[in-house]
Design an enzyme around this catalytic site. Structure first.
Site, PDB file in Angstrom:
ATOM      1  N   TYR A   1       9.500  11.665   4.621  1.00 15.63           N
ATOM      2  CA  TYR A   1       8.518  10.588   4.809  1.00 15.63           C
ATOM      3  C   TYR A   1       8.312  10.313   6.305  1.00 15.63           C
ATOM      4  O   TYR A   1       7.178  10.192   6.780  1.00 15.63           O
ATOM      5  CB  TYR A   1       9.016   9.354   4.067  1.00 15.63           C
ATOM      6  CG  TYR A   1       8.091   8.159   4.089  1.00 15.63           C
ATOM      7  CD1 TYR A   1       6.901   8.156   3.369  1.00 15.63           C
ATOM      8  CD2 TYR A   1       8.419   7.010   4.814  1.00 15.63           C
ATOM      9  CE1 TYR A   1       6.058   7.044   3.370  1.00 15.63           C
ATOM     10  CE2 TYR A   1       7.586   5.891   4.824  1.00 15.63           C
ATOM     11  CZ  TYR A   1       6.407   5.914   4.096  1.00 15.63           C
ATOM     12  OH  TYR A   1       5.577   4.812   4.098  1.00 15.63           O
TER      13      TYR A   1
ATOM     14  N   SER B   1       3.523   3.712   9.391  1.00 19.84           N
ATOM     15  CA  SER B   1       4.756   3.033   8.978  1.00 19.84           C
ATOM     16  C   SER B   1       5.652   2.865  10.197  1.00 19.84           C
ATOM     17  O   SER B   1       5.485   3.581  11.196  1.00 19.84           O
ATOM     18  CB  SER B   1       5.469   3.905   7.935  1.00 19.84           C
ATOM     19  OG  SER B   1       6.762   3.421   7.671  1.00 19.84           O
TER      20      SER B   1
HETATM   21  P1  NAD Z   1       1.735   2.034  -3.437  1.00 20.72           P
HETATM   22  O1  NAD Z   1       2.566   3.081  -4.057  1.00 20.72           O
HETATM   23  O2  NAD Z   1       1.470   0.775  -4.160  1.00 20.72           O
HETATM   24  O3  NAD Z   1       0.321   2.612  -2.986  1.00 20.72           O
HETATM   25  C1  NAD Z   1       0.104   3.937  -2.629  1.00 20.72           C
HETATM   26  C2  NAD Z   1      -1.209   4.339  -3.242  1.00 20.72           C
HETATM   27  O4  NAD Z   1      -1.513   5.689  -2.879  1.00 20.72           O
HETATM   28  C3  NAD Z   1      -1.127   4.298  -4.781  1.00 20.72           C
HETATM   29  O5  NAD Z   1      -2.282   3.661  -5.286  1.00 20.72           O
HETATM   30  C4  NAD Z   1      -1.095   5.760  -5.162  1.00 20.72           C
HETATM   31  O6  NAD Z   1      -1.647   6.022  -6.416  1.00 20.72           O
HETATM   32  C5  NAD Z   1      -1.944   6.351  -4.058  1.00 20.72           C
HETATM   33  N1  NAD Z   1      -1.745   7.780  -3.933  1.00 20.72           N
HETATM   34  C6  NAD Z   1      -0.580   8.458  -3.890  1.00 20.72           C
HETATM   35  N2  NAD Z   1      -0.809   9.776  -3.835  1.00 20.72           N
HETATM   36  C7  NAD Z   1      -2.164   9.923  -3.834  1.00 20.72           C
HETATM   37  C8  NAD Z   1      -3.033  11.034  -3.792  1.00 20.72           C
HETATM   38  N3  NAD Z   1      -2.561  12.283  -3.736  1.00 20.72           N
HETATM   39  N4  NAD Z   1      -4.361  10.823  -3.804  1.00 20.72           N
HETATM   40  C9  NAD Z   1      -4.855   9.565  -3.862  1.00 20.72           C
HETATM   41  N5  NAD Z   1      -4.092   8.476  -3.916  1.00 20.72           N
HETATM   42  C10 NAD Z   1      -2.762   8.654  -3.900  1.00 20.72           C
HETATM   43  O7  NAD Z   1       2.414   1.721  -2.046  1.00 20.72           O
HETATM   44  P2  NAD Z   1       1.915   0.873  -0.802  1.00 20.72           P
HETATM   45  O8  NAD Z   1       3.088   0.231  -0.259  1.00 20.72           O
HETATM   46  O9  NAD Z   1       0.732   0.057  -1.130  1.00 20.72           O
HETATM   47  O10 NAD Z   1       1.515   2.046   0.210  1.00 20.72           O
HETATM   48  C11 NAD Z   1       0.266   2.122   0.877  1.00 20.72           C
HETATM   49  C12 NAD Z   1       0.477   2.813   2.200  1.00 20.72           C
HETATM   50  O11 NAD Z   1       1.303   2.017   3.039  1.00 20.72           O
HETATM   51  C13 NAD Z   1       1.168   4.176   2.098  1.00 20.72           C
HETATM   52  O12 NAD Z   1       0.584   5.079   3.000  1.00 20.72           O
HETATM   53  C14 NAD Z   1       2.588   3.866   2.504  1.00 20.72           C
HETATM   54  O13 NAD Z   1       3.252   4.986   3.011  1.00 20.72           O
HETATM   55  C15 NAD Z   1       2.343   2.800   3.571  1.00 20.72           C
HETATM   56  N6  NAD Z   1       3.491   1.945   3.849  1.00 20.72           N
HETATM   57  C16 NAD Z   1       4.070   1.228   2.854  1.00 20.72           C
HETATM   58  C17 NAD Z   1       5.169   0.447   3.151  1.00 20.72           C
HETATM   59  C18 NAD Z   1       5.879  -0.366   2.101  1.00 20.72           C
HETATM   60  O14 NAD Z   1       6.988  -0.799   2.342  1.00 20.72           O
HETATM   61  N7  NAD Z   1       5.291  -0.624   0.952  1.00 20.72           N
HETATM   62  C19 NAD Z   1       5.652   0.393   4.460  1.00 20.72           C
HETATM   63  C20 NAD Z   1       5.018   1.118   5.453  1.00 20.72           C
HETATM   64  C21 NAD Z   1       3.931   1.896   5.137  1.00 20.72           C
END
Ligand code: NAD
Length: 240
Positions: free
Chosen positions: A138, A125
């Site tokens: 985070y 991130s």
């Molecule tokens: P999201 O919440 O849609 O996806 C996260 C996924 O991780 C979900 O499917 C959730 O069920 C799964 N998850 C959570 N805990 C878990 C566990 N213990 N075991 C297995 N699966 C688990 O959000 P997203 O935005 O798609 O996030 C995906 C990645 O991208 C994450 O690592 C997040 O930190 C990173 N990210 C997201 C953003 C944003 O703005 N959306 C920005 C930067 C980084």
């Protein structure tokens, strides 16, 4: 040869977009997550293998690697937003567990059988590269992910494997939606004003699209990226 690609957290958001893009590109995709129903929704007839696994659980992660993968994307993540004084120890531990320990367990298991040309990619991130007033847990976890990536990259370099991180700004997914709602609640704003507040740190003043993150992952997973190792690729419109 068909590549075997594993994407954790494949049941929603960026993981879903990654899974569909790699599957449509001809790779044999396995997605993992905690709910089979969400994984099946991602697959929707595309022929992916769906496996239930919690990335914070060592045995559950190990069970995913009954055969080696060529590309492993440690995508599962998330966390709580709030001022430090309001972050409970349970919140802190949960945030470190899913983002940092989950990536550690995934990469460690992935490396067991991974051959030359293998690719480890962490969904980090912009919070891996800078802090923010309400993201202490985070950001600490995501900074940790980058330390892990940079170190693993040096360990695997002579095996022809690369290990890199993608650092998106706010991406248009349920996670970003949760951030918008938190800002709404905290400041009593309507949705548009809260969204504007969330994206104000992005010079392009908009959310990153999942497709833009997918493009970065496809590059890092490609043979052409063989010399890109230990890198933090910011996909954030210039935020970093
Ligand atoms: P999201 O919440 O849609 O996806 C996260 C996924 O991780 C979900 O499917 C959730 O069920 C799964 N998850 C959570 N805990 C878990 C566990 N213990 N075991 C297995 N699966 C688990 O959000 P997203 O935005 O798609 O996030 C995906 C990645 O991208 C994450 O690592 C997040 O930190 C990173 N990210 C997201 C953003 C944003 O703005 N959306 C920005 C930067 C980084």
């Amino acid at each position: 040869m068909t590549r075997r690609v594993l994407i954790t957290g494949g049941g929603s958001g960026i993981g879903r977009a990654l899974a569909r893009a790699f599957a449509e590109g001809g790779d044999a995709v396995t997605i993992s997550g905690r709910r089979m129903e969400a994984l099946r929704e991602t697959d929707a007839g595309r022929g992916m293998e769906c496996r239930v696994a919690d990335v914070t659980d060592e045995a559950s992660v190990a069970a995913l690697f009954d055969a080696p993968f060529d590309v492993v994307i440690a995508n599962a993540g998330g966390g709580v937003a709030g001022r430090l004084r309001n972050i409970t120890l349970a919140d802190w531990n949960r945030t470190l567990a899913v983002n940092l320990t989950g990536t550690f367990l995934t990469f460690r298991a992935a490396l067991e059988g991974m051959g030359g040309g293998g690719r480890l990619i962490a969904m980090a991130s912009t919070a891996s590269l800078k802090g923010g007033p309400t993201i202490a847990a985070y950001a600490a976890a995501k900074h940790g992910v980058l330390g892990l990536v940079r170190s693993v990259a040096l360990e695997v370099a002579q095996r022809g494997i690369t290990c890199n991180a993608i650092c998106p700004g706010f991406v248009d997914t349920p996670l970003a939606e949760a951030a918008v709602q938190a800002v709404q609640g905290r400041h009593g704003l309507d949705r548009d004003a809260a969204l504007a507040r969330v994206v104000e740190g992005n010079p392009m003043a908009r959310l990153v699209t999942p497709a833009e993150v997918v493009a970065a992952a496809r590059f890092l997973a490609s043979p052409e990226a063989a010399m890109v190792n230990g890198h933090a690729l910011s996909v954030s419109g210039g935020e970093i």
